[in-house]
Scaffold this active site. Sequence first.
Site, PDB file in Angstrom:
ATOM      1  N   ASP A  12       1.038  -1.238  -0.156  1.00 23.79           N
ATOM      2  CA  ASP A  12      -0.014   0.171   0.033  1.00 23.79           C
ATOM      3  C   ASP A  12       1.125   1.263   0.067  1.00 23.79           C
ATOM      4  O   ASP A  12       1.658   1.610   0.843  1.00 23.79           O
ATOM      5  CB  ASP A  12      -0.903  -0.106   1.264  1.00 23.79           C
ATOM      6  CG  ASP A  12      -1.761   1.121   1.425  1.00 23.79           C
ATOM      7  OD1 ASP A  12      -1.616   1.914   0.789  1.00 23.79           O
ATOM      8  OD2 ASP A  12      -2.673   1.090   2.193  1.00 23.79           O
ATOM      9  N   ASP A  53      -4.043  -2.012  -1.980  1.00 22.73           N
ATOM     10  CA  ASP A  53      -2.879  -2.565  -2.060  1.00 22.73           C
ATOM     11  C   ASP A  53      -2.561  -2.836  -3.555  1.00 22.73           C
ATOM     12  O   ASP A  53      -3.636  -3.130  -4.476  1.00 22.73           O
ATOM     13  CB  ASP A  53      -2.849  -3.829  -1.297  1.00 22.73           C
ATOM     14  CG  ASP A  53      -3.100  -3.496   0.032  1.00 22.73           C
ATOM     15  OD1 ASP A  53      -2.516  -2.826   0.772  1.00 22.73           O
ATOM     16  OD2 ASP A  53      -4.063  -4.477   0.611  1.00 22.73           O
ATOM     17  N   GLN A  94       2.800   4.195   2.659  1.00 26.24           N
ATOM     18  CA  GLN A  94       2.404   3.578   4.092  1.00 26.24           C
ATOM     19  C   GLN A  94       3.050   2.388   4.401  1.00 26.24           C
ATOM     20  O   GLN A  94       3.579   2.147   5.425  1.00 26.24           O
ATOM     21  CB  GLN A  94       0.954   3.267   3.914  1.00 26.24           C
ATOM     22  CG  GLN A  94       0.442   2.669   5.275  1.00 26.24           C
ATOM     23  CD  GLN A  94      -0.957   2.047   5.165  1.00 26.24           C
ATOM     24  OE1 GLN A  94      -1.954   2.853   5.126  1.00 26.24           O
ATOM     25  NE2 GLN A  94      -1.419   0.981   5.100  1.00 26.24           N
ATOM     26  N   TYR A 232       0.499   0.566  15.339  1.00 27.39           N
ATOM     27  CA  TYR A 232      -0.227   0.122  14.112  1.00 27.39           C
ATOM     28  C   TYR A 232      -0.016   1.367  12.850  1.00 27.39           C
ATOM     29  O   TYR A 232      -0.176   2.329  13.305  1.00 27.39           O
ATOM     30  CB  TYR A 232      -1.628   0.438  14.524  1.00 27.39           C
ATOM     31  CG  TYR A 232      -2.617   0.054  13.575  1.00 27.39           C
ATOM     32  CD1 TYR A 232      -2.992  -1.162  12.901  1.00 27.39           C
ATOM     33  CD2 TYR A 232      -3.386   1.043  12.876  1.00 27.39           C
ATOM     34  CE1 TYR A 232      -3.804  -1.466  11.868  1.00 27.39           C
ATOM     35  CE2 TYR A 232      -4.119   0.883  11.759  1.00 27.39           C
ATOM     36  CZ  TYR A 232      -4.351  -0.306  11.268  1.00 27.39           C
ATOM     37  OH  TYR A 232      -5.260  -0.415  10.136  1.00 27.39           O
ATOM     38  N   LYS A 235      -2.961  -2.659   8.236  1.00 31.00           N
ATOM     39  CA  LYS A 235      -3.143  -4.104   8.362  1.00 31.00           C
ATOM     40  C   LYS A 235      -2.214  -4.940   7.391  1.00 31.00           C
ATOM     41  O   LYS A 235      -1.524  -4.105   6.267  1.00 31.00           O
ATOM     42  CB  LYS A 235      -4.621  -4.438   7.978  1.00 31.00           C
ATOM     43  CG  LYS A 235      -4.822  -5.630   9.152  1.00 31.00           C
ATOM     44  CD  LYS A 235      -4.951  -5.518  10.494  1.00 31.00           C
ATOM     45  CE  LYS A 235      -5.282  -6.694  11.257  1.00 31.00           C
ATOM     46  NZ  LYS A 235      -4.650  -6.708  12.537  1.00 31.00           N
ATOM     47  N   ASP A 237      -2.610  -7.257   5.196  1.00 31.34           N
ATOM     48  CA  ASP A 237      -2.987  -7.298   3.845  1.00 31.34           C
ATOM     49  C   ASP A 237      -2.266  -8.566   2.962  1.00 31.34           C
ATOM     50  O   ASP A 237      -1.425  -8.200   2.067  1.00 31.34           O
ATOM     51  CB  ASP A 237      -3.100  -5.953   2.948  1.00 31.34           C
ATOM     52  CG  ASP A 237      -3.877  -5.230   3.911  1.00 31.34           C
ATOM     53  OD1 ASP A 237      -4.737  -5.837   4.649  1.00 31.34           O
ATOM     54  OD2 ASP A 237      -3.898  -3.905   3.625  1.00 31.34           O
TER      55      ASP A 237
HETATM   56  P1  13P Z   1      -4.939  -0.738   5.107  1.00 30.13           P
HETATM   57  O1  13P Z   1      -3.896  -1.535   5.878  1.00 30.13           O
HETATM   58  O2  13P Z   1      -5.491  -1.393   4.165  1.00 30.13           O
HETATM   59  O3  13P Z   1      -4.066   0.608   4.710  1.00 30.13           O
HETATM   60  O4  13P Z   1      -6.146  -0.237   5.991  1.00 30.13           O
HETATM   61  C1  13P Z   1      -5.911   0.540   7.360  1.00 30.13           C
HETATM   62  C2  13P Z   1      -7.095   1.237   7.959  1.00 30.13           C
HETATM   63  O5  13P Z   1      -6.768   1.402   9.166  1.00 30.13           O
HETATM   64  C3  13P Z   1      -8.266   0.892   7.338  1.00 30.13           C
HETATM   65  O6  13P Z   1      -9.359   1.356   8.430  1.00 30.13           O
HETATM   66 MG    MG Z   2      -4.135   1.870   3.459  1.00 27.76          MG
HETATM   67 MG    MG Z   3      -4.634  -2.306   2.585  1.00 23.96          MG
END
Ligand code: 13P
Ligand code: MG
Ligand code: MG
Length: 382
Positions: A12, A53, A94, A232, A235, A237
């Site tokens: 991402d 992503d 990110q 954090y 995620k 992914d």
């Molecule tokens: P991603 O990991 O896909 O960027 O999503 C992060 C998130 O906090 C969505 O609420």
């Molecule tokens: Mg994201």
């Molecule tokens: Mg993502």
Amino acid sequence: MMRVTVSVIKADIGSVGGHTLPSREVLNLVRERVTEATGRLLIDSHVCHTGDDICLIMTHTHGCPYPAVHEIAWEAFRAGTEIAKQQGLYGAGQDLLKDAFSGNVRGLGPASAEIEFEERPNEALMVMAADKTEPGAYNLPLYLAFADPMFSPGLLLSEALHDGFRFRIMDVDYTEGDRTITLDAPERLYDIAALLRDTHRYVIESIWSRRFPTEQAAAVSTSRLRNIAGKYVGKDDPVAVVRVQKIFPATEEFGPPFALGQFVAGDTRGSHNLPLMPVPINTPASTFFCCPMVSALGFSIHDGTLAAVTDLFADPFWQHVRDRVAGKAIEMRRQGFFGPAMLAMSELEYGGIVARLNRLEAEFSVRDGQQAVPRPAEHTRG
Ligand code: 13P
Ligand code: MG
Ligand code: MG
């Protein structure tokens, strides 16, 4: 016969209006950079996105992990990040958590799943990419497709599958190195199940044929971003590569396991449980609480070339599945942050809620004697 490596690397690097999808310009630039390497280092490539992503699917003959192939991905993502920054995209860069590339994207943020094999005359393979969830999201569908005859009749019907499959499972909480266990199905089925149910900690890393022990069936990315960033940052992914047909389960034997729409960790702020929805490739993340999603592409590979591609969750059947999964998601969201709707504290340990609870600690007192009229302790707003 040709020895081919399929490297799937995703990251991402910024998305439009929140955590939705990459911009067309970013996606085009990344595709351009990867295409430049096709014919030079790569045999073929395919670039797509699942939610926010970007997923690079690359074929070559260099084995895995091969630093120059990882570098193509890293540099393409870095170049894409520059455009994402210029466009003011959300979370630009990110998943590029480190500044310097050190030969392998693993540990730097992007997820990777790679598999090397002697190409069969009719090599069929699936690439799966999930958004808003964690690597353990593949545990249940892969377990059902490779070890449960209720879902995978090939285990009963095909001699080549009859011996079962070998699972290598990783303890992703262990950060000093790769801590794995190798277990054979069906003999160790209950042990495999006991580990895989803990999707936050134990993740299928790879699956192998037992009849043909050097034939790898599946590879799954295992990186957990919080273990890299210490907080954090999004995620994990995960992506996965799965060889199908003949000595492996058939493509369609993966359908019913994915149609379950099992509850997985992820979605909004990576802090809740919602069902995993199978979606067509290049689908934006859902504004319905960023419901976890998974896409799957099917490829026929010949001489390392991605001869043809098909979108495995795009046929009409999946709309019904999605409607049902959406119903599960809506029902779960009705209970907000209570119970299993939000992740357990241990999974939120890097989030702001821990600081909040720590502050509350000071306000607790142990009652001694008579119950008095309740009076709150001195309160500092947090
Ligand atoms: P991603 O990991 O896909 O960027 O999503 C992060 C998130 O906090 C969505 O609420
Ligand atoms: Mg994201
Ligand atoms: Mg993502």
